[in-house]
Design a protein around this motif. Structure first.
Motif, PDB file in Angstrom:
ATOM      1  N   SER A 156     -19.293   7.672  20.593  1.00  8.10           N
ATOM      2  CA  SER A 156     -18.222   8.602  20.212  1.00  8.10           C
ATOM      3  C   SER A 156     -17.043   7.920  19.530  1.00  8.10           C
ATOM      4  O   SER A 156     -16.103   8.589  19.097  1.00  8.10           O
ATOM      5  CB  SER A 156     -17.727   9.349  21.450  1.00  8.10           C
ATOM      6  OG  SER A 156     -17.221   8.421  22.412  1.00  8.10           O
ATOM      7  N   ALA A 157     -17.069   6.582  19.393  1.00  5.76           N
ATOM      8  CA  ALA A 157     -15.909   5.862  18.862  1.00  5.76           C
ATOM      9  C   ALA A 157     -15.773   6.010  17.353  1.00  5.76           C
ATOM     10  O   ALA A 157     -14.667   6.059  16.826  1.00  5.76           O
ATOM     11  CB  ALA A 157     -15.993   4.390  19.246  1.00  5.76           C
ATOM     12  N   VAL A 158     -16.882   6.072  16.639  1.00  5.03           N
ATOM     13  CA  VAL A 158     -16.847   6.117  15.175  1.00  5.03           C
ATOM     14  C   VAL A 158     -17.109   7.550  14.722  1.00  5.03           C
ATOM     15  O   VAL A 158     -18.194   8.106  14.981  1.00  5.03           O
ATOM     16  CB  VAL A 158     -17.887   5.154  14.568  1.00  5.03           C
ATOM     17  CG1 VAL A 158     -17.833   5.220  13.043  1.00  5.03           C
ATOM     18  CG2 VAL A 158     -17.656   3.738  15.050  1.00  5.03           C
ATOM     19  N   ARG A 159     -16.143   8.133  14.065  1.00  9.82           N
ATOM     20  CA  ARG A 159     -16.278   9.519  13.616  1.00  9.82           C
ATOM     21  C   ARG A 159     -16.715   9.627  12.158  1.00  9.82           C
ATOM     22  O   ARG A 159     -17.197  10.669  11.736  1.00  9.82           O
ATOM     23  CB  ARG A 159     -14.957  10.254  13.817  1.00  9.82           C
ATOM     24  CG  ARG A 159     -14.534  10.335  15.284  1.00  9.82           C
ATOM     25  CD  ARG A 159     -13.245  11.109  15.418  1.00  9.82           C
ATOM     26  NE  ARG A 159     -12.842  11.216  16.833  1.00  9.82           N
ATOM     27  CZ  ARG A 159     -11.760  11.855  17.244  1.00  9.82           C
ATOM     28  NH1 ARG A 159     -10.966  12.465  16.354  1.00  9.82           N
ATOM     29  NH2 ARG A 159     -11.471  11.901  18.533  1.00  9.82           N
ATOM     30  N   SER A 160     -16.510   8.594  11.362  1.00  9.41           N
ATOM     31  CA  SER A 160     -16.871   8.638   9.940  1.00  9.41           C
ATOM     32  C   SER A 160     -17.484   7.305   9.529  1.00  9.41           C
ATOM     33  O   SER A 160     -17.053   6.244  10.005  1.00  9.41           O
ATOM     34  CB  SER A 160     -15.638   8.926   9.080  1.00  9.41           C
ATOM     35  OG  SER A 160     -15.943   8.738   7.705  1.00  9.41           O
ATOM     36  N   GLU A 161     -18.473   7.346   8.646  1.00  9.35           N
ATOM     37  CA  GLU A 161     -19.115   6.121   8.171  1.00  9.35           C
ATOM     38  C   GLU A 161     -18.188   5.308   7.272  1.00  9.35           C
ATOM     39  O   GLU A 161     -18.486   4.167   6.948  1.00  9.35           O
ATOM     40  CB  GLU A 161     -20.398   6.449   7.411  1.00  9.35           C
ATOM     41  CG  GLU A 161     -20.182   7.253   6.137  1.00  9.35           C
ATOM     42  CD  GLU A 161     -21.478   7.511   5.389  1.00  9.35           C
ATOM     43  OE1 GLU A 161     -21.405   7.978   4.255  1.00  9.35           O
ATOM     44  OE2 GLU A 161     -22.560   7.242   5.961  1.00  9.35           O
ATOM     45  N   HIS A 162     -17.052   5.889   6.890  1.00 12.50           N
ATOM     46  CA  HIS A 162     -16.075   5.156   6.072  1.00 12.50           C
ATOM     47  C   HIS A 162     -15.057   4.407   6.925  1.00 12.50           C
ATOM     48  O   HIS A 162     -14.215   3.694   6.377  1.00 12.50           O
ATOM     49  CB  HIS A 162     -15.342   6.125   5.131  1.00 12.50           C
ATOM     50  CG  HIS A 162     -16.258   6.852   4.191  1.00 12.50           C
ATOM     51  ND1 HIS A 162     -16.949   6.231   3.178  1.00 12.50           N
ATOM     52  CD2 HIS A 162     -16.598   8.176   4.147  1.00 12.50           C
ATOM     53  CE1 HIS A 162     -17.685   7.136   2.526  1.00 12.50           C
ATOM     54  NE2 HIS A 162     -17.481   8.327   3.090  1.00 12.50           N
ATOM     55  N   ASP A 163     -15.168   4.558   8.250  1.00 17.43           N
ATOM     56  CA  ASP A 163     -14.190   3.888   9.099  1.00 17.43           C
ATOM     57  C   ASP A 163     -14.388   2.380   9.124  1.00 17.43           C
ATOM     58  O   ASP A 163     -13.427   1.605   9.186  1.00 17.43           O
ATOM     59  CB  ASP A 163     -14.285   4.440  10.528  1.00 17.43           C
ATOM     60  CG  ASP A 163     -13.696   5.848  10.643  1.00 17.43           C
ATOM     61  OD1 ASP A 163     -13.013   6.265   9.676  1.00 17.43           O
ATOM     62  OD2 ASP A 163     -13.923   6.500  11.673  1.00 17.43           O
ATOM     63  N   ASN A 164     -15.645   1.964   9.128  1.00 16.42           N
ATOM     64  CA  ASN A 164     -15.958   0.528   9.214  1.00 16.42           C
ATOM     65  C   ASN A 164     -17.033   0.208   8.173  1.00 16.42           C
ATOM     66  O   ASN A 164     -18.220   0.537   8.370  1.00 16.42           O
ATOM     67  CB  ASN A 164     -16.462   0.166  10.609  1.00 16.42           C
ATOM     68  CG  ASN A 164     -15.449   0.496  11.681  1.00 16.42           C
ATOM     69  OD1 ASN A 164     -14.503  -0.246  11.915  1.00 16.42           O
ATOM     70  ND2 ASN A 164     -15.648   1.652  12.335  1.00 16.42           N
ATOM     71  N   MET A 165     -16.625  -0.386   7.088  1.00 17.89           N
ATOM     72  CA  MET A 165     -17.561  -0.634   5.996  1.00 17.89           C
ATOM     73  C   MET A 165     -17.062  -1.776   5.110  1.00 17.89           C
ATOM     74  O   MET A 165     -15.888  -2.136   5.138  1.00 17.89           O
ATOM     75  CB  MET A 165     -17.752   0.616   5.146  1.00 17.89           C
ATOM     76  CG  MET A 165     -16.474   1.256   4.615  1.00 17.89           C
ATOM     77  SD  MET A 165     -15.725   0.449   3.150  1.00 17.89           S
ATOM     78  CE  MET A 165     -17.007   0.765   1.946  1.00 17.89           C
ATOM     79  N   VAL A 166     -17.989  -2.332   4.335  1.00 21.47           N
ATOM     80  CA  VAL A 166     -17.648  -3.285   3.279  1.00 21.47           C
ATOM     81  C   VAL A 166     -18.594  -3.019   2.109  1.00 21.47           C
ATOM     82  O   VAL A 166     -19.805  -2.851   2.310  1.00 21.47           O
ATOM     83  CB  VAL A 166     -17.739  -4.747   3.768  1.00 21.47           C
ATOM     84  CG1 VAL A 166     -19.132  -5.095   4.261  1.00 21.47           C
ATOM     85  CG2 VAL A 166     -17.344  -5.716   2.649  1.00 21.47           C
ATOM     86  N   ALA A 167     -18.020  -2.917   0.913  1.00 19.96           N
ATOM     87  CA  ALA A 167     -18.802  -2.659  -0.309  1.00 19.96           C
ATOM     88  C   ALA A 167     -18.546  -3.783  -1.312  1.00 19.96           C
ATOM     89  O   ALA A 167     -17.399  -4.213  -1.489  1.00 19.96           O
ATOM     90  CB  ALA A 167     -18.432  -1.306  -0.913  1.00 19.96           C
ATOM     91  N   VAL A 168     -19.602  -4.221  -1.948  1.00 19.86           N
ATOM     92  CA  VAL A 168     -19.514  -5.278  -2.971  1.00 19.86           C
ATOM     93  C   VAL A 168     -19.539  -4.609  -4.342  1.00 19.86           C
ATOM     94  O   VAL A 168     -20.549  -4.037  -4.752  1.00 19.86           O
ATOM     95  CB  VAL A 168     -20.679  -6.282  -2.845  1.00 19.86           C
ATOM     96  CG1 VAL A 168     -20.560  -7.362  -3.919  1.00 19.86           C
ATOM     97  CG2 VAL A 168     -20.701  -6.893  -1.456  1.00 19.86           C
ATOM     98  N   ASP A 169     -18.402  -4.664  -5.032  1.00 17.48           N
ATOM     99  CA  ASP A 169     -18.368  -4.113  -6.391  1.00 17.48           C
ATOM    100  C   ASP A 169     -19.013  -5.062  -7.403  1.00 17.48           C
ATOM    101  O   ASP A 169     -19.527  -4.623  -8.433  1.00 17.48           O
ATOM    102  CB  ASP A 169     -16.921  -3.824  -6.805  1.00 17.48           C
ATOM    103  CG  ASP A 169     -16.337  -2.636  -6.041  1.00 17.48           C
ATOM    104  OD1 ASP A 169     -17.134  -1.776  -5.613  1.00 17.48           O
ATOM    105  OD2 ASP A 169     -15.113  -2.591  -5.865  1.00 17.48           O
ATOM    106  N   GLY A 170     -18.971  -6.336  -7.111  1.00 19.05           N
ATOM    107  CA  GLY A 170     -19.599  -7.294  -8.017  1.00 19.05           C
ATOM    108  C   GLY A 170     -19.325  -8.711  -7.569  1.00 19.05           C
ATOM    109  O   GLY A 170     -18.311  -8.994  -6.920  1.00 19.05           O
ATOM    110  N   ILE A 171     -20.260  -9.586  -7.893  1.00 18.44           N
ATOM    111  CA  ILE A 171     -20.117 -11.005  -7.591  1.00 18.44           C
ATOM    112  C   ILE A 171     -20.518 -11.806  -8.822  1.00 18.44           C
ATOM    113  O   ILE A 171     -21.577 -11.557  -9.420  1.00 18.44           O
ATOM    114  CB  ILE A 171     -20.999 -11.424  -6.394  1.00 18.44           C
ATOM    115  CG1 ILE A 171     -20.502 -10.750  -5.108  1.00 18.44           C
ATOM    116  CG2 ILE A 171     -21.017 -12.929  -6.230  1.00 18.44           C
ATOM    117  CD1 ILE A 171     -21.316 -11.110  -3.890  1.00 18.44           C
ATOM    118  N   ASP A 172     -19.662 -12.744  -9.215  1.00 22.04           N
ATOM    119  CA  ASP A 172     -19.971 -13.651 -10.311  1.00 22.04           C
ATOM    120  C   ASP A 172     -20.097 -15.061  -9.742  1.00 22.04           C
ATOM    121  O   ASP A 172     -19.109 -15.638  -9.262  1.00 22.04           O
ATOM    122  CB  ASP A 172     -18.878 -13.624 -11.390  1.00 22.04           C
ATOM    123  CG  ASP A 172     -18.830 -12.300 -12.124  1.00 22.04           C
ATOM    124  OD1 ASP A 172     -19.879 -11.622 -12.174  1.00 22.04           O
ATOM    125  OD2 ASP A 172     -17.754 -11.941 -12.637  1.00 22.04           O
TER     126      ASP A 172
END
Length: 422
Positions: A156-172
């Motif tokens: 019940s602690a996490v209500r949205s999948e956007h609460d705890n996330m990391v996204a990689v926009d790009g790596i060079d």
């Protein structure tokens, strides 16, 4: 003395740049950028590892998250791993990230694989959505982005999948290949003789890092380049490449030149391997020919000559014909003196010549000469002489030492009356 040295000592013109005689492999900075676009569907070089209870995707989204209303145990981790090409090390990696860690037990991390071990290089926390570019990975062979739970999270602690996330926009990944490619001569067009036109060398190279970018064949100051086809993200160029670059020697003055083959492994700043080849002797200029016509316009067997000259490979042979018939004669010190194979009649005659040098260059030419007859025919042995009868037959001998008598060139007259027909 080697054959190459003997050859060089006999050359009339030696134009071997000294810089080509002191060649060494250049293992300098050979950097290339390997790009991972977070929106790309290309999975090459990307490894995804998802721990129990976490979610993530690599190709096309490059996102890790703690799903809503899902219990996750402590010490769980989801990882996106981005590899450098084999045979290279990372100079630096620029990671463009978006992240949020609303719960205190969740953390995003940037790691680098150095010496076979994963090392944390950045730890990211932010209760609000954040964006950041991080430079990491120096000396490693891969970088990774991870989302980890340090402590357990209740359903019940996490209500949205956007609460705890990391996204990689790009790596060079800026990577460096420090090993120069291996280079082989499969075919060297220099055969010790004089050559002309286009020269092609067959070369092959192999590289354990970024691959072979191009092969070069240099004759004097003229360089021919064969570029390898593009490869994949983890292998920008093929590991082995064979090509046949060609140099047009028409861009060079006649003479002798040093040759060099080279292989480069990654663009303009890549490692370079160079090897000298044999000396090439170039002659693209055909021989010069000067024709001397007859001095006696009435001569039936006139003397003529051709003077031939070639400053590089020398004259190999001279062929002369008069009215289609070959003449005999020996070339002596660049001069061929000759006469027609048979006496010439009055009129025009065609003299044709062809001169060939040691490299195969040809000079062809023709000249028309004229023979004239300036000596009149001779009439003698005229009969009858003195008194004759009405039945006497008039005869005479007519001779000509030149062109001979024309078919209608004899006329007979008696008392001014033309009786040729009688």
């Amino acid at each position: 003395m080697t054959n190459a040295l003997r050859l060089a000592t006999r050359l009339p013109l030696l134009l071997v740049p000294l810089a080509l005689l002191a060649l060494a492999d250049d293992a300098g900075a050979a950097d290339a950028v390997v790009a991972y676009d977070g929106a790309s569907g290309d999975p090459a070089g990307l490894i995804v590892q998802i721990g129990p209870g976490l979610r993530g995707c690599g190709a096309g989204c490059a996102t890790l998250r703690v799903p809503a209303r899902t219990a996750v145990g402590a010490r769980r981790q989801a990882v996106l791993q981005f590899s450098a090409p084999a045979g290279t090390t990372i100079v630096d990696a620029r990671l463009r990230l978006r992240y949020r860690t609303r719960h205190a037990g969740v953390m995003a991390k940037v790691q680098a694989r150095i010496g076979g071990r994963w090392v944390d290089q950045a730890r990211l926390r932010s209760a609000a959505a954040a964006s950041r570019t991080i430079v990491a990975g120096r000396g490693g062979t891969a970088v990774a982005v991870a989302l980890a739970t340090e402590s357990g999270i209740a359903r019940s602690a996490v209500r949205s999948e956007h609460d705890n996330m990391v996204a990689v926009d790009g790596i060079d990944l800026r990577v460096r290949d420090i090993a120069p490619p291996a280079l082989s001569w499969l075919d060297d067009p220099a055969d010790g003789g004089w050559q002309r036109g286009v020269l092609c060398a067959t070369l092959a190279a192999a590289d354990a890092g970024l691959g072979v970018d191009r092969l070069e064949y240099q004759v004097g100051g003229v360089v021919a380049v064969a570029v390898a086809p593009p490869g994949s993200r983890l292998q920008p160029r093929p590991r082995t490449f064979e090509a046949r670059p060609c140099v047009d020697t028409a861009a060079l003055a006649d003479g002798a030149y040093g040759t060099v083959a080279a292989a480069v492994d990654s663009g303009d700043g890549g490692n370079r391997t160079a090897q000298p080849g044999a000396v090439v002797r170039v002659d693209n200029t055909p021989p010069s020919v000067d024709f001397t016509p007859p001095t006696d316009p009435e001569a039936r067997l006139p003397e003529m000559s051709v003077v031939v000259h070639d400053a590089a490979s020398g004259v190999q042979r001279v062929d002369v014909q008069v009215d289609g018939f070959a003449v005999e004669g020996a070339l002596q010190r660049g001069v061929l003196r000759f006469q027609p194979p048979q006496p010439l009649h009055d009129g025009l005659h065609k003299v044709v010549w062809q001169a060939v040098d040691g490299a195969g260059n040809r000079t062809e030419g023709a000249e028309v000469i004229a023979v004239r007859d300036a000596t009149a025919p001779v009439i003698d042995q005229i009969a009858p002489e003195g008194l004759g009868t009405t039945d006497a037959v008039v005869t005479a001998r007519v001779t000509d030492t030149g062109a001979g008598l024309a078919p209608d060139g004899v006329r007979v007259a008696v008392d001014g009356l033309d009786v040729t027909a009688a």
